[in-house]
Write a protein that holds these residues in place. Sequence first.
Motif, PDB file in Angstrom:
ATOM      1  N   ARG A 140       0.829  -1.205   0.000  1.00  0.00           N
ATOM      2  CA  ARG A 140       0.000   0.000   0.000  1.00  0.00           C
ATOM      3  C   ARG A 140       0.866   1.260   0.000  1.00  0.00           C
ATOM      4  NH1 ARG A 140      -3.628  -2.375   4.953  1.00  0.00           N
ATOM      5  NH2 ARG A 140      -4.522  -4.155   3.823  1.00  0.00           N
ATOM      6  N   LEU A 141       2.017   1.190   0.648  1.00  0.00           N
ATOM      7  CA  LEU A 141       2.932   2.333   0.622  1.00  0.00           C
ATOM      8  C   LEU A 141       3.407   2.615  -0.795  1.00  0.00           C
ATOM      9  CD1 LEU A 141       5.154   1.496   3.738  1.00  0.00           C
ATOM     10  CD2 LEU A 141       3.148   2.980   3.642  1.00  0.00           C
ATOM     11  N   VAL A 142       3.732   1.538  -1.516  1.00  0.00           N
ATOM     12  CA  VAL A 142       4.169   1.697  -2.903  1.00  0.00           C
ATOM     13  C   VAL A 142       3.056   2.306  -3.743  1.00  0.00           C
ATOM     14  CG1 VAL A 142       5.100   0.498  -4.912  1.00  0.00           C
ATOM     15  CG2 VAL A 142       5.673  -0.311  -2.610  1.00  0.00           C
ATOM     16  N   ALA A 143       1.847   1.774  -3.582  1.00  0.00           N
ATOM     17  CA  ALA A 143       0.710   2.279  -4.359  1.00  0.00           C
ATOM     18  C   ALA A 143       0.434   3.743  -4.048  1.00  0.00           C
ATOM     19  CB  ALA A 143      -0.528   1.427  -4.069  1.00  0.00           C
ATOM     20  N   GLN A 144       0.476   4.107  -2.779  1.00  0.00           N
ATOM     21  CA  GLN A 144       0.221   5.500  -2.402  1.00  0.00           C
ATOM     22  C   GLN A 144       1.266   6.434  -3.006  1.00  0.00           C
ATOM     23  OE1 GLN A 144       0.189   5.157   1.850  1.00  0.00           O
ATOM     24  NE2 GLN A 144      -2.011   4.779   1.964  1.00  0.00           N
ATOM     25  N   ASN A 145       2.518   6.028  -2.951  1.00  0.00           N
ATOM     26  CA  ASN A 145       3.574   6.882  -3.497  1.00  0.00           C
ATOM     27  C   ASN A 145       3.421   7.078  -5.000  1.00  0.00           C
ATOM     28  OD1 ASN A 145       4.694   7.226  -0.995  1.00  0.00           O
ATOM     29  ND2 ASN A 145       6.360   5.773  -1.288  1.00  0.00           N
ATOM     30  N   TRP A 146       3.078   6.011  -5.709  1.00  0.00           N
ATOM     31  CA  TRP A 146       2.897   6.134  -7.159  1.00  0.00           C
ATOM     32  C   TRP A 146       1.654   6.948  -7.496  1.00  0.00           C
ATOM     33  CZ3 TRP A 146       6.008   5.301 -11.147  1.00  0.00           C
ATOM     34  CH2 TRP A 146       7.147   4.517 -10.945  1.00  0.00           C
ATOM     35  N   LEU A 147       0.596   6.764  -6.724  1.00  0.00           N
ATOM     36  CA  LEU A 147      -0.629   7.527  -6.975  1.00  0.00           C
ATOM     37  C   LEU A 147      -0.411   9.025  -6.791  1.00  0.00           C
ATOM     38  CD1 LEU A 147      -3.287   5.232  -5.244  1.00  0.00           C
ATOM     39  CD2 LEU A 147      -3.123   5.748  -7.691  1.00  0.00           C
ATOM     40  N   VAL A 148       0.542   9.386  -5.968  1.00  0.00           N
ATOM     41  CA  VAL A 148       0.854  10.799  -5.753  1.00  0.00           C
ATOM     42  C   VAL A 148       1.937  11.273  -6.718  1.00  0.00           C
ATOM     43  CG1 VAL A 148       1.813  12.447  -4.104  1.00  0.00           C
ATOM     44  CG2 VAL A 148       0.151  10.759  -3.344  1.00  0.00           C
ATOM     45  N   ALA A 149       2.965  10.453  -6.912  1.00  0.00           N
ATOM     46  CA  ALA A 149       4.128  10.888  -7.685  1.00  0.00           C
ATOM     47  C   ALA A 149       3.803  11.109  -9.158  1.00  0.00           C
ATOM     48  CB  ALA A 149       5.254   9.869  -7.542  1.00  0.00           C
ATOM     49  N   VAL A 150       3.043  10.199  -9.756  1.00  0.00           N
ATOM     50  CA  VAL A 150       2.778  10.304 -11.197  1.00  0.00           C
ATOM     51  C   VAL A 150       2.003  11.576 -11.539  1.00  0.00           C
ATOM     52  CG1 VAL A 150       1.606   9.225 -13.149  1.00  0.00           C
ATOM     53  CG2 VAL A 150       2.959   7.820 -11.580  1.00  0.00           C
ATOM     54  N   PRO A 151       0.855  11.855 -10.886  1.00  0.00           N
ATOM     55  CA  PRO A 151       0.169  13.122 -11.195  1.00  0.00           C
ATOM     56  C   PRO A 151       1.015  14.346 -10.861  1.00  0.00           C
ATOM     57  CG  PRO A 151      -1.292  11.632 -10.007  1.00  0.00           C
ATOM     58  CD  PRO A 151       0.077  11.044  -9.930  1.00  0.00           C
ATOM     59  N   LEU A 183      -1.785   5.005   8.443  1.00  0.00           N
ATOM     60  CA  LEU A 183      -3.123   4.416   8.383  1.00  0.00           C
ATOM     61  C   LEU A 183      -3.108   3.122   7.577  1.00  0.00           C
ATOM     62  CD1 LEU A 183      -5.251   7.646   7.863  1.00  0.00           C
ATOM     63  CD2 LEU A 183      -5.424   6.078   9.803  1.00  0.00           C
ATOM     64  N   ALA A 184      -2.237   3.052   6.585  1.00  0.00           N
ATOM     65  CA  ALA A 184      -2.168   1.863   5.734  1.00  0.00           C
ATOM     66  C   ALA A 184      -1.478   0.697   6.431  1.00  0.00           C
ATOM     67  CB  ALA A 184      -1.451   2.194   4.429  1.00  0.00           C
ATOM     68  N   VAL A 185      -0.381   0.959   7.156  1.00  0.00           N
ATOM     69  CA  VAL A 185       0.399  -0.154   7.711  1.00  0.00           C
ATOM     70  C   VAL A 185       0.176  -0.363   9.204  1.00  0.00           C
ATOM     71  CG1 VAL A 185       2.191   0.075   5.966  1.00  0.00           C
ATOM     72  CG2 VAL A 185       2.435   1.299   8.114  1.00  0.00           C
ATOM     73  N   ILE A 186      -0.281   0.654   9.922  1.00  0.00           N
ATOM     74  CA  ILE A 186      -0.556   0.493  11.354  1.00  0.00           C
ATOM     75  C   ILE A 186      -2.037   0.221  11.587  1.00  0.00           C
ATOM     76  CG2 ILE A 186      -0.583   1.664  13.585  1.00  0.00           C
ATOM     77  CD1 ILE A 186       1.958   3.107  12.802  1.00  0.00           C
ATOM     78  N   THR A 199      -7.123   0.153   3.717  1.00  0.00           N
ATOM     79  CA  THR A 199      -6.791   0.003   2.307  1.00  0.00           C
ATOM     80  C   THR A 199      -6.149   1.285   1.778  1.00  0.00           C
ATOM     81  OG1 THR A 199      -8.974   0.767   1.600  1.00  0.00           O
ATOM     82  CG2 THR A 199      -8.690  -1.607   1.979  1.00  0.00           C
ATOM     83  N   THR A 200      -5.593   1.186   0.584  1.00  0.00           N
ATOM     84  CA  THR A 200      -4.821   2.300   0.025  1.00  0.00           C
ATOM     85  C   THR A 200      -5.629   3.590  -0.036  1.00  0.00           C
ATOM     86  OG1 THR A 200      -3.487   0.768  -1.291  1.00  0.00           O
ATOM     87  CG2 THR A 200      -3.522   3.078  -1.977  1.00  0.00           C
ATOM     88  N   PHE A 201      -6.781   3.542  -0.685  1.00  0.00           N
ATOM     89  CA  PHE A 201      -7.572   4.760  -0.876  1.00  0.00           C
ATOM     90  C   PHE A 201      -8.249   5.205   0.420  1.00  0.00           C
ATOM     91  CE2 PHE A 201      -7.309   3.075  -5.215  1.00  0.00           C
ATOM     92  CZ  PHE A 201      -6.875   4.206  -5.883  1.00  0.00           C
ATOM     93  N   THR A 202      -8.665   4.242   1.240  1.00  0.00           N
ATOM     94  CA  THR A 202      -9.270   4.606   2.526  1.00  0.00           C
ATOM     95  C   THR A 202      -8.258   5.326   3.405  1.00  0.00           C
ATOM     96  OG1 THR A 202     -10.760   2.700   2.422  1.00  0.00           O
ATOM     97  CG2 THR A 202     -10.425   3.715   4.572  1.00  0.00           C
ATOM     98  N   ALA A 203      -7.030   4.836   3.414  1.00  0.00           N
ATOM     99  CA  ALA A 203      -5.985   5.471   4.212  1.00  0.00           C
ATOM    100  C   ALA A 203      -5.705   6.887   3.716  1.00  0.00           C
ATOM    101  CB  ALA A 203      -4.710   4.629   4.162  1.00  0.00           C
ATOM    102  N   MET A 204      -5.674   7.077   2.411  1.00  0.00           N
ATOM    103  CA  MET A 204      -5.407   8.410   1.872  1.00  0.00           C
ATOM    104  C   MET A 204      -6.559   9.361   2.188  1.00  0.00           C
ATOM    105  SD  MET A 204      -3.622   7.386  -1.785  1.00  0.00           S
ATOM    106  CE  MET A 204      -2.985   9.032  -2.118  1.00  0.00           C
TER     107      MET A 204
END
Length: 318
Positions: A125-136, A198-201, A205-210
Motif C-alpha cells: 500500500r505504501l508503494v501504491a500511495q507513493n505512485w498515486l501521488v508521484a505520477v500526477p 493508516l495503511a500499515v498500522i 486500504t490504500t484509498f481509505t488510508a489516503m
Amino acid sequence: MDHIAILKDAARTTLRHRALWVLGPLWFLVGGGISTGYVGTPGNFGSNWRYNGRSPHLPRFDPDQFLAALVVLCGLGLILLVVSQIIRYVLQAGIYRSLYRLHTEGAEPTIAAGFREGWHRRTWRLVAQNWLVAVPFIIVALVLLALAAAPLLLNLTESKGLNVLGIVMAIGLFMGWLGFLLVVGMILSVLQQFWWRLAVIADQTTFTAMRNGWRLVRQNLGDIGIMWLLLVGINILVMVVSFPVILVLGGVTAAVAGGPGYLIYSLTHSLILSLFWAVPVSILFLVVPLLFLGGLYLIFQTEVWNRVFIEIYQRSFV
C-alpha cells in the motif's frame, strides 16, 4: 497535545533501543541518504613509465562488447535498484509497526521483528500511495514548467524588447513554479505521514488510508502544524551542527586515509594500492559515522510522527 513531551520521548526511544541503531541506518542507506561508489582503474602510475616518442597501443574498440557490457551493467543496476526499494519499503513498514507496538504493547523492537513486520502484503500500500501521488505530481509539474517556459517563444521574434520581456516573464514564472512545487511538496510530506501509517498500522486500504489521512490532517491542523514547525527548527539546527561534524570527520579521514595512502603511493608508485587503503578507511571513518547519525535522526523523526499519529488517531477513531 504535549509537543515537547513527544520530542523528548522520541529522543529517548531512539537512544534506548539498540535494534533501531541498525534498522535506522539500513533504512537511511536504501532510502538514498548515503551512497558510495568506487571505480578502480588498473595500472601502474609511477616513474617506471617513459614516453618513447610513439603513441601507446590502444585496444581496438568493439561496439558489440561495449553494448553487451552496457546491457549487463544496466541490468545489474536495475536489479540493485529494485532490491533496495523492496528493502526500503519493508523497513519503513516494519519500523512504523515496531515503534507502534513499543508504544502500545511495550514490545521491544528487534531487527528480526522489523523485517518480519514489514514483510507483509500491506506494505504494498505504501508503494501504491507513493505512485498515486508521484505520477500526477510529475505530470502537473512538467506541464506547468512548459507553461512557465512559454514566454521564451518571444525570443523567436526580432524585437529586442519582446526578447527581454520573454526572458523576464520566464524567470518570474519559473520562480513561481519552484515556489508552487515547494509548497505542494511540504503539504504532501505531511499528508504522507498519516496515510502511510493508516495503511500499515491501522491496516486500512490504500484509498481509505489516503482519504482518512486527509481528514485527520484537516481536522488537526493546529497540533500538526506546531509539530511540523518544531521539526523544521530541529532540522535547521541539525544542519548547522552537521557542518562542524562533517569537517571534523573529514579531517580525521584525511589524516588516517589520505596520509598513509599518499605514503603508499610514494613508495610503490601504484594508485591502486594506495586506493586499497584509502577507500575502505574513508568509508569506515567518514561514511559509516554519517550513515549511523543519519539513521538515528531518521528514527527520531519517525517516532515523532508515530506519536503524533497515535494520539490523533486514538481520539478520532477509537
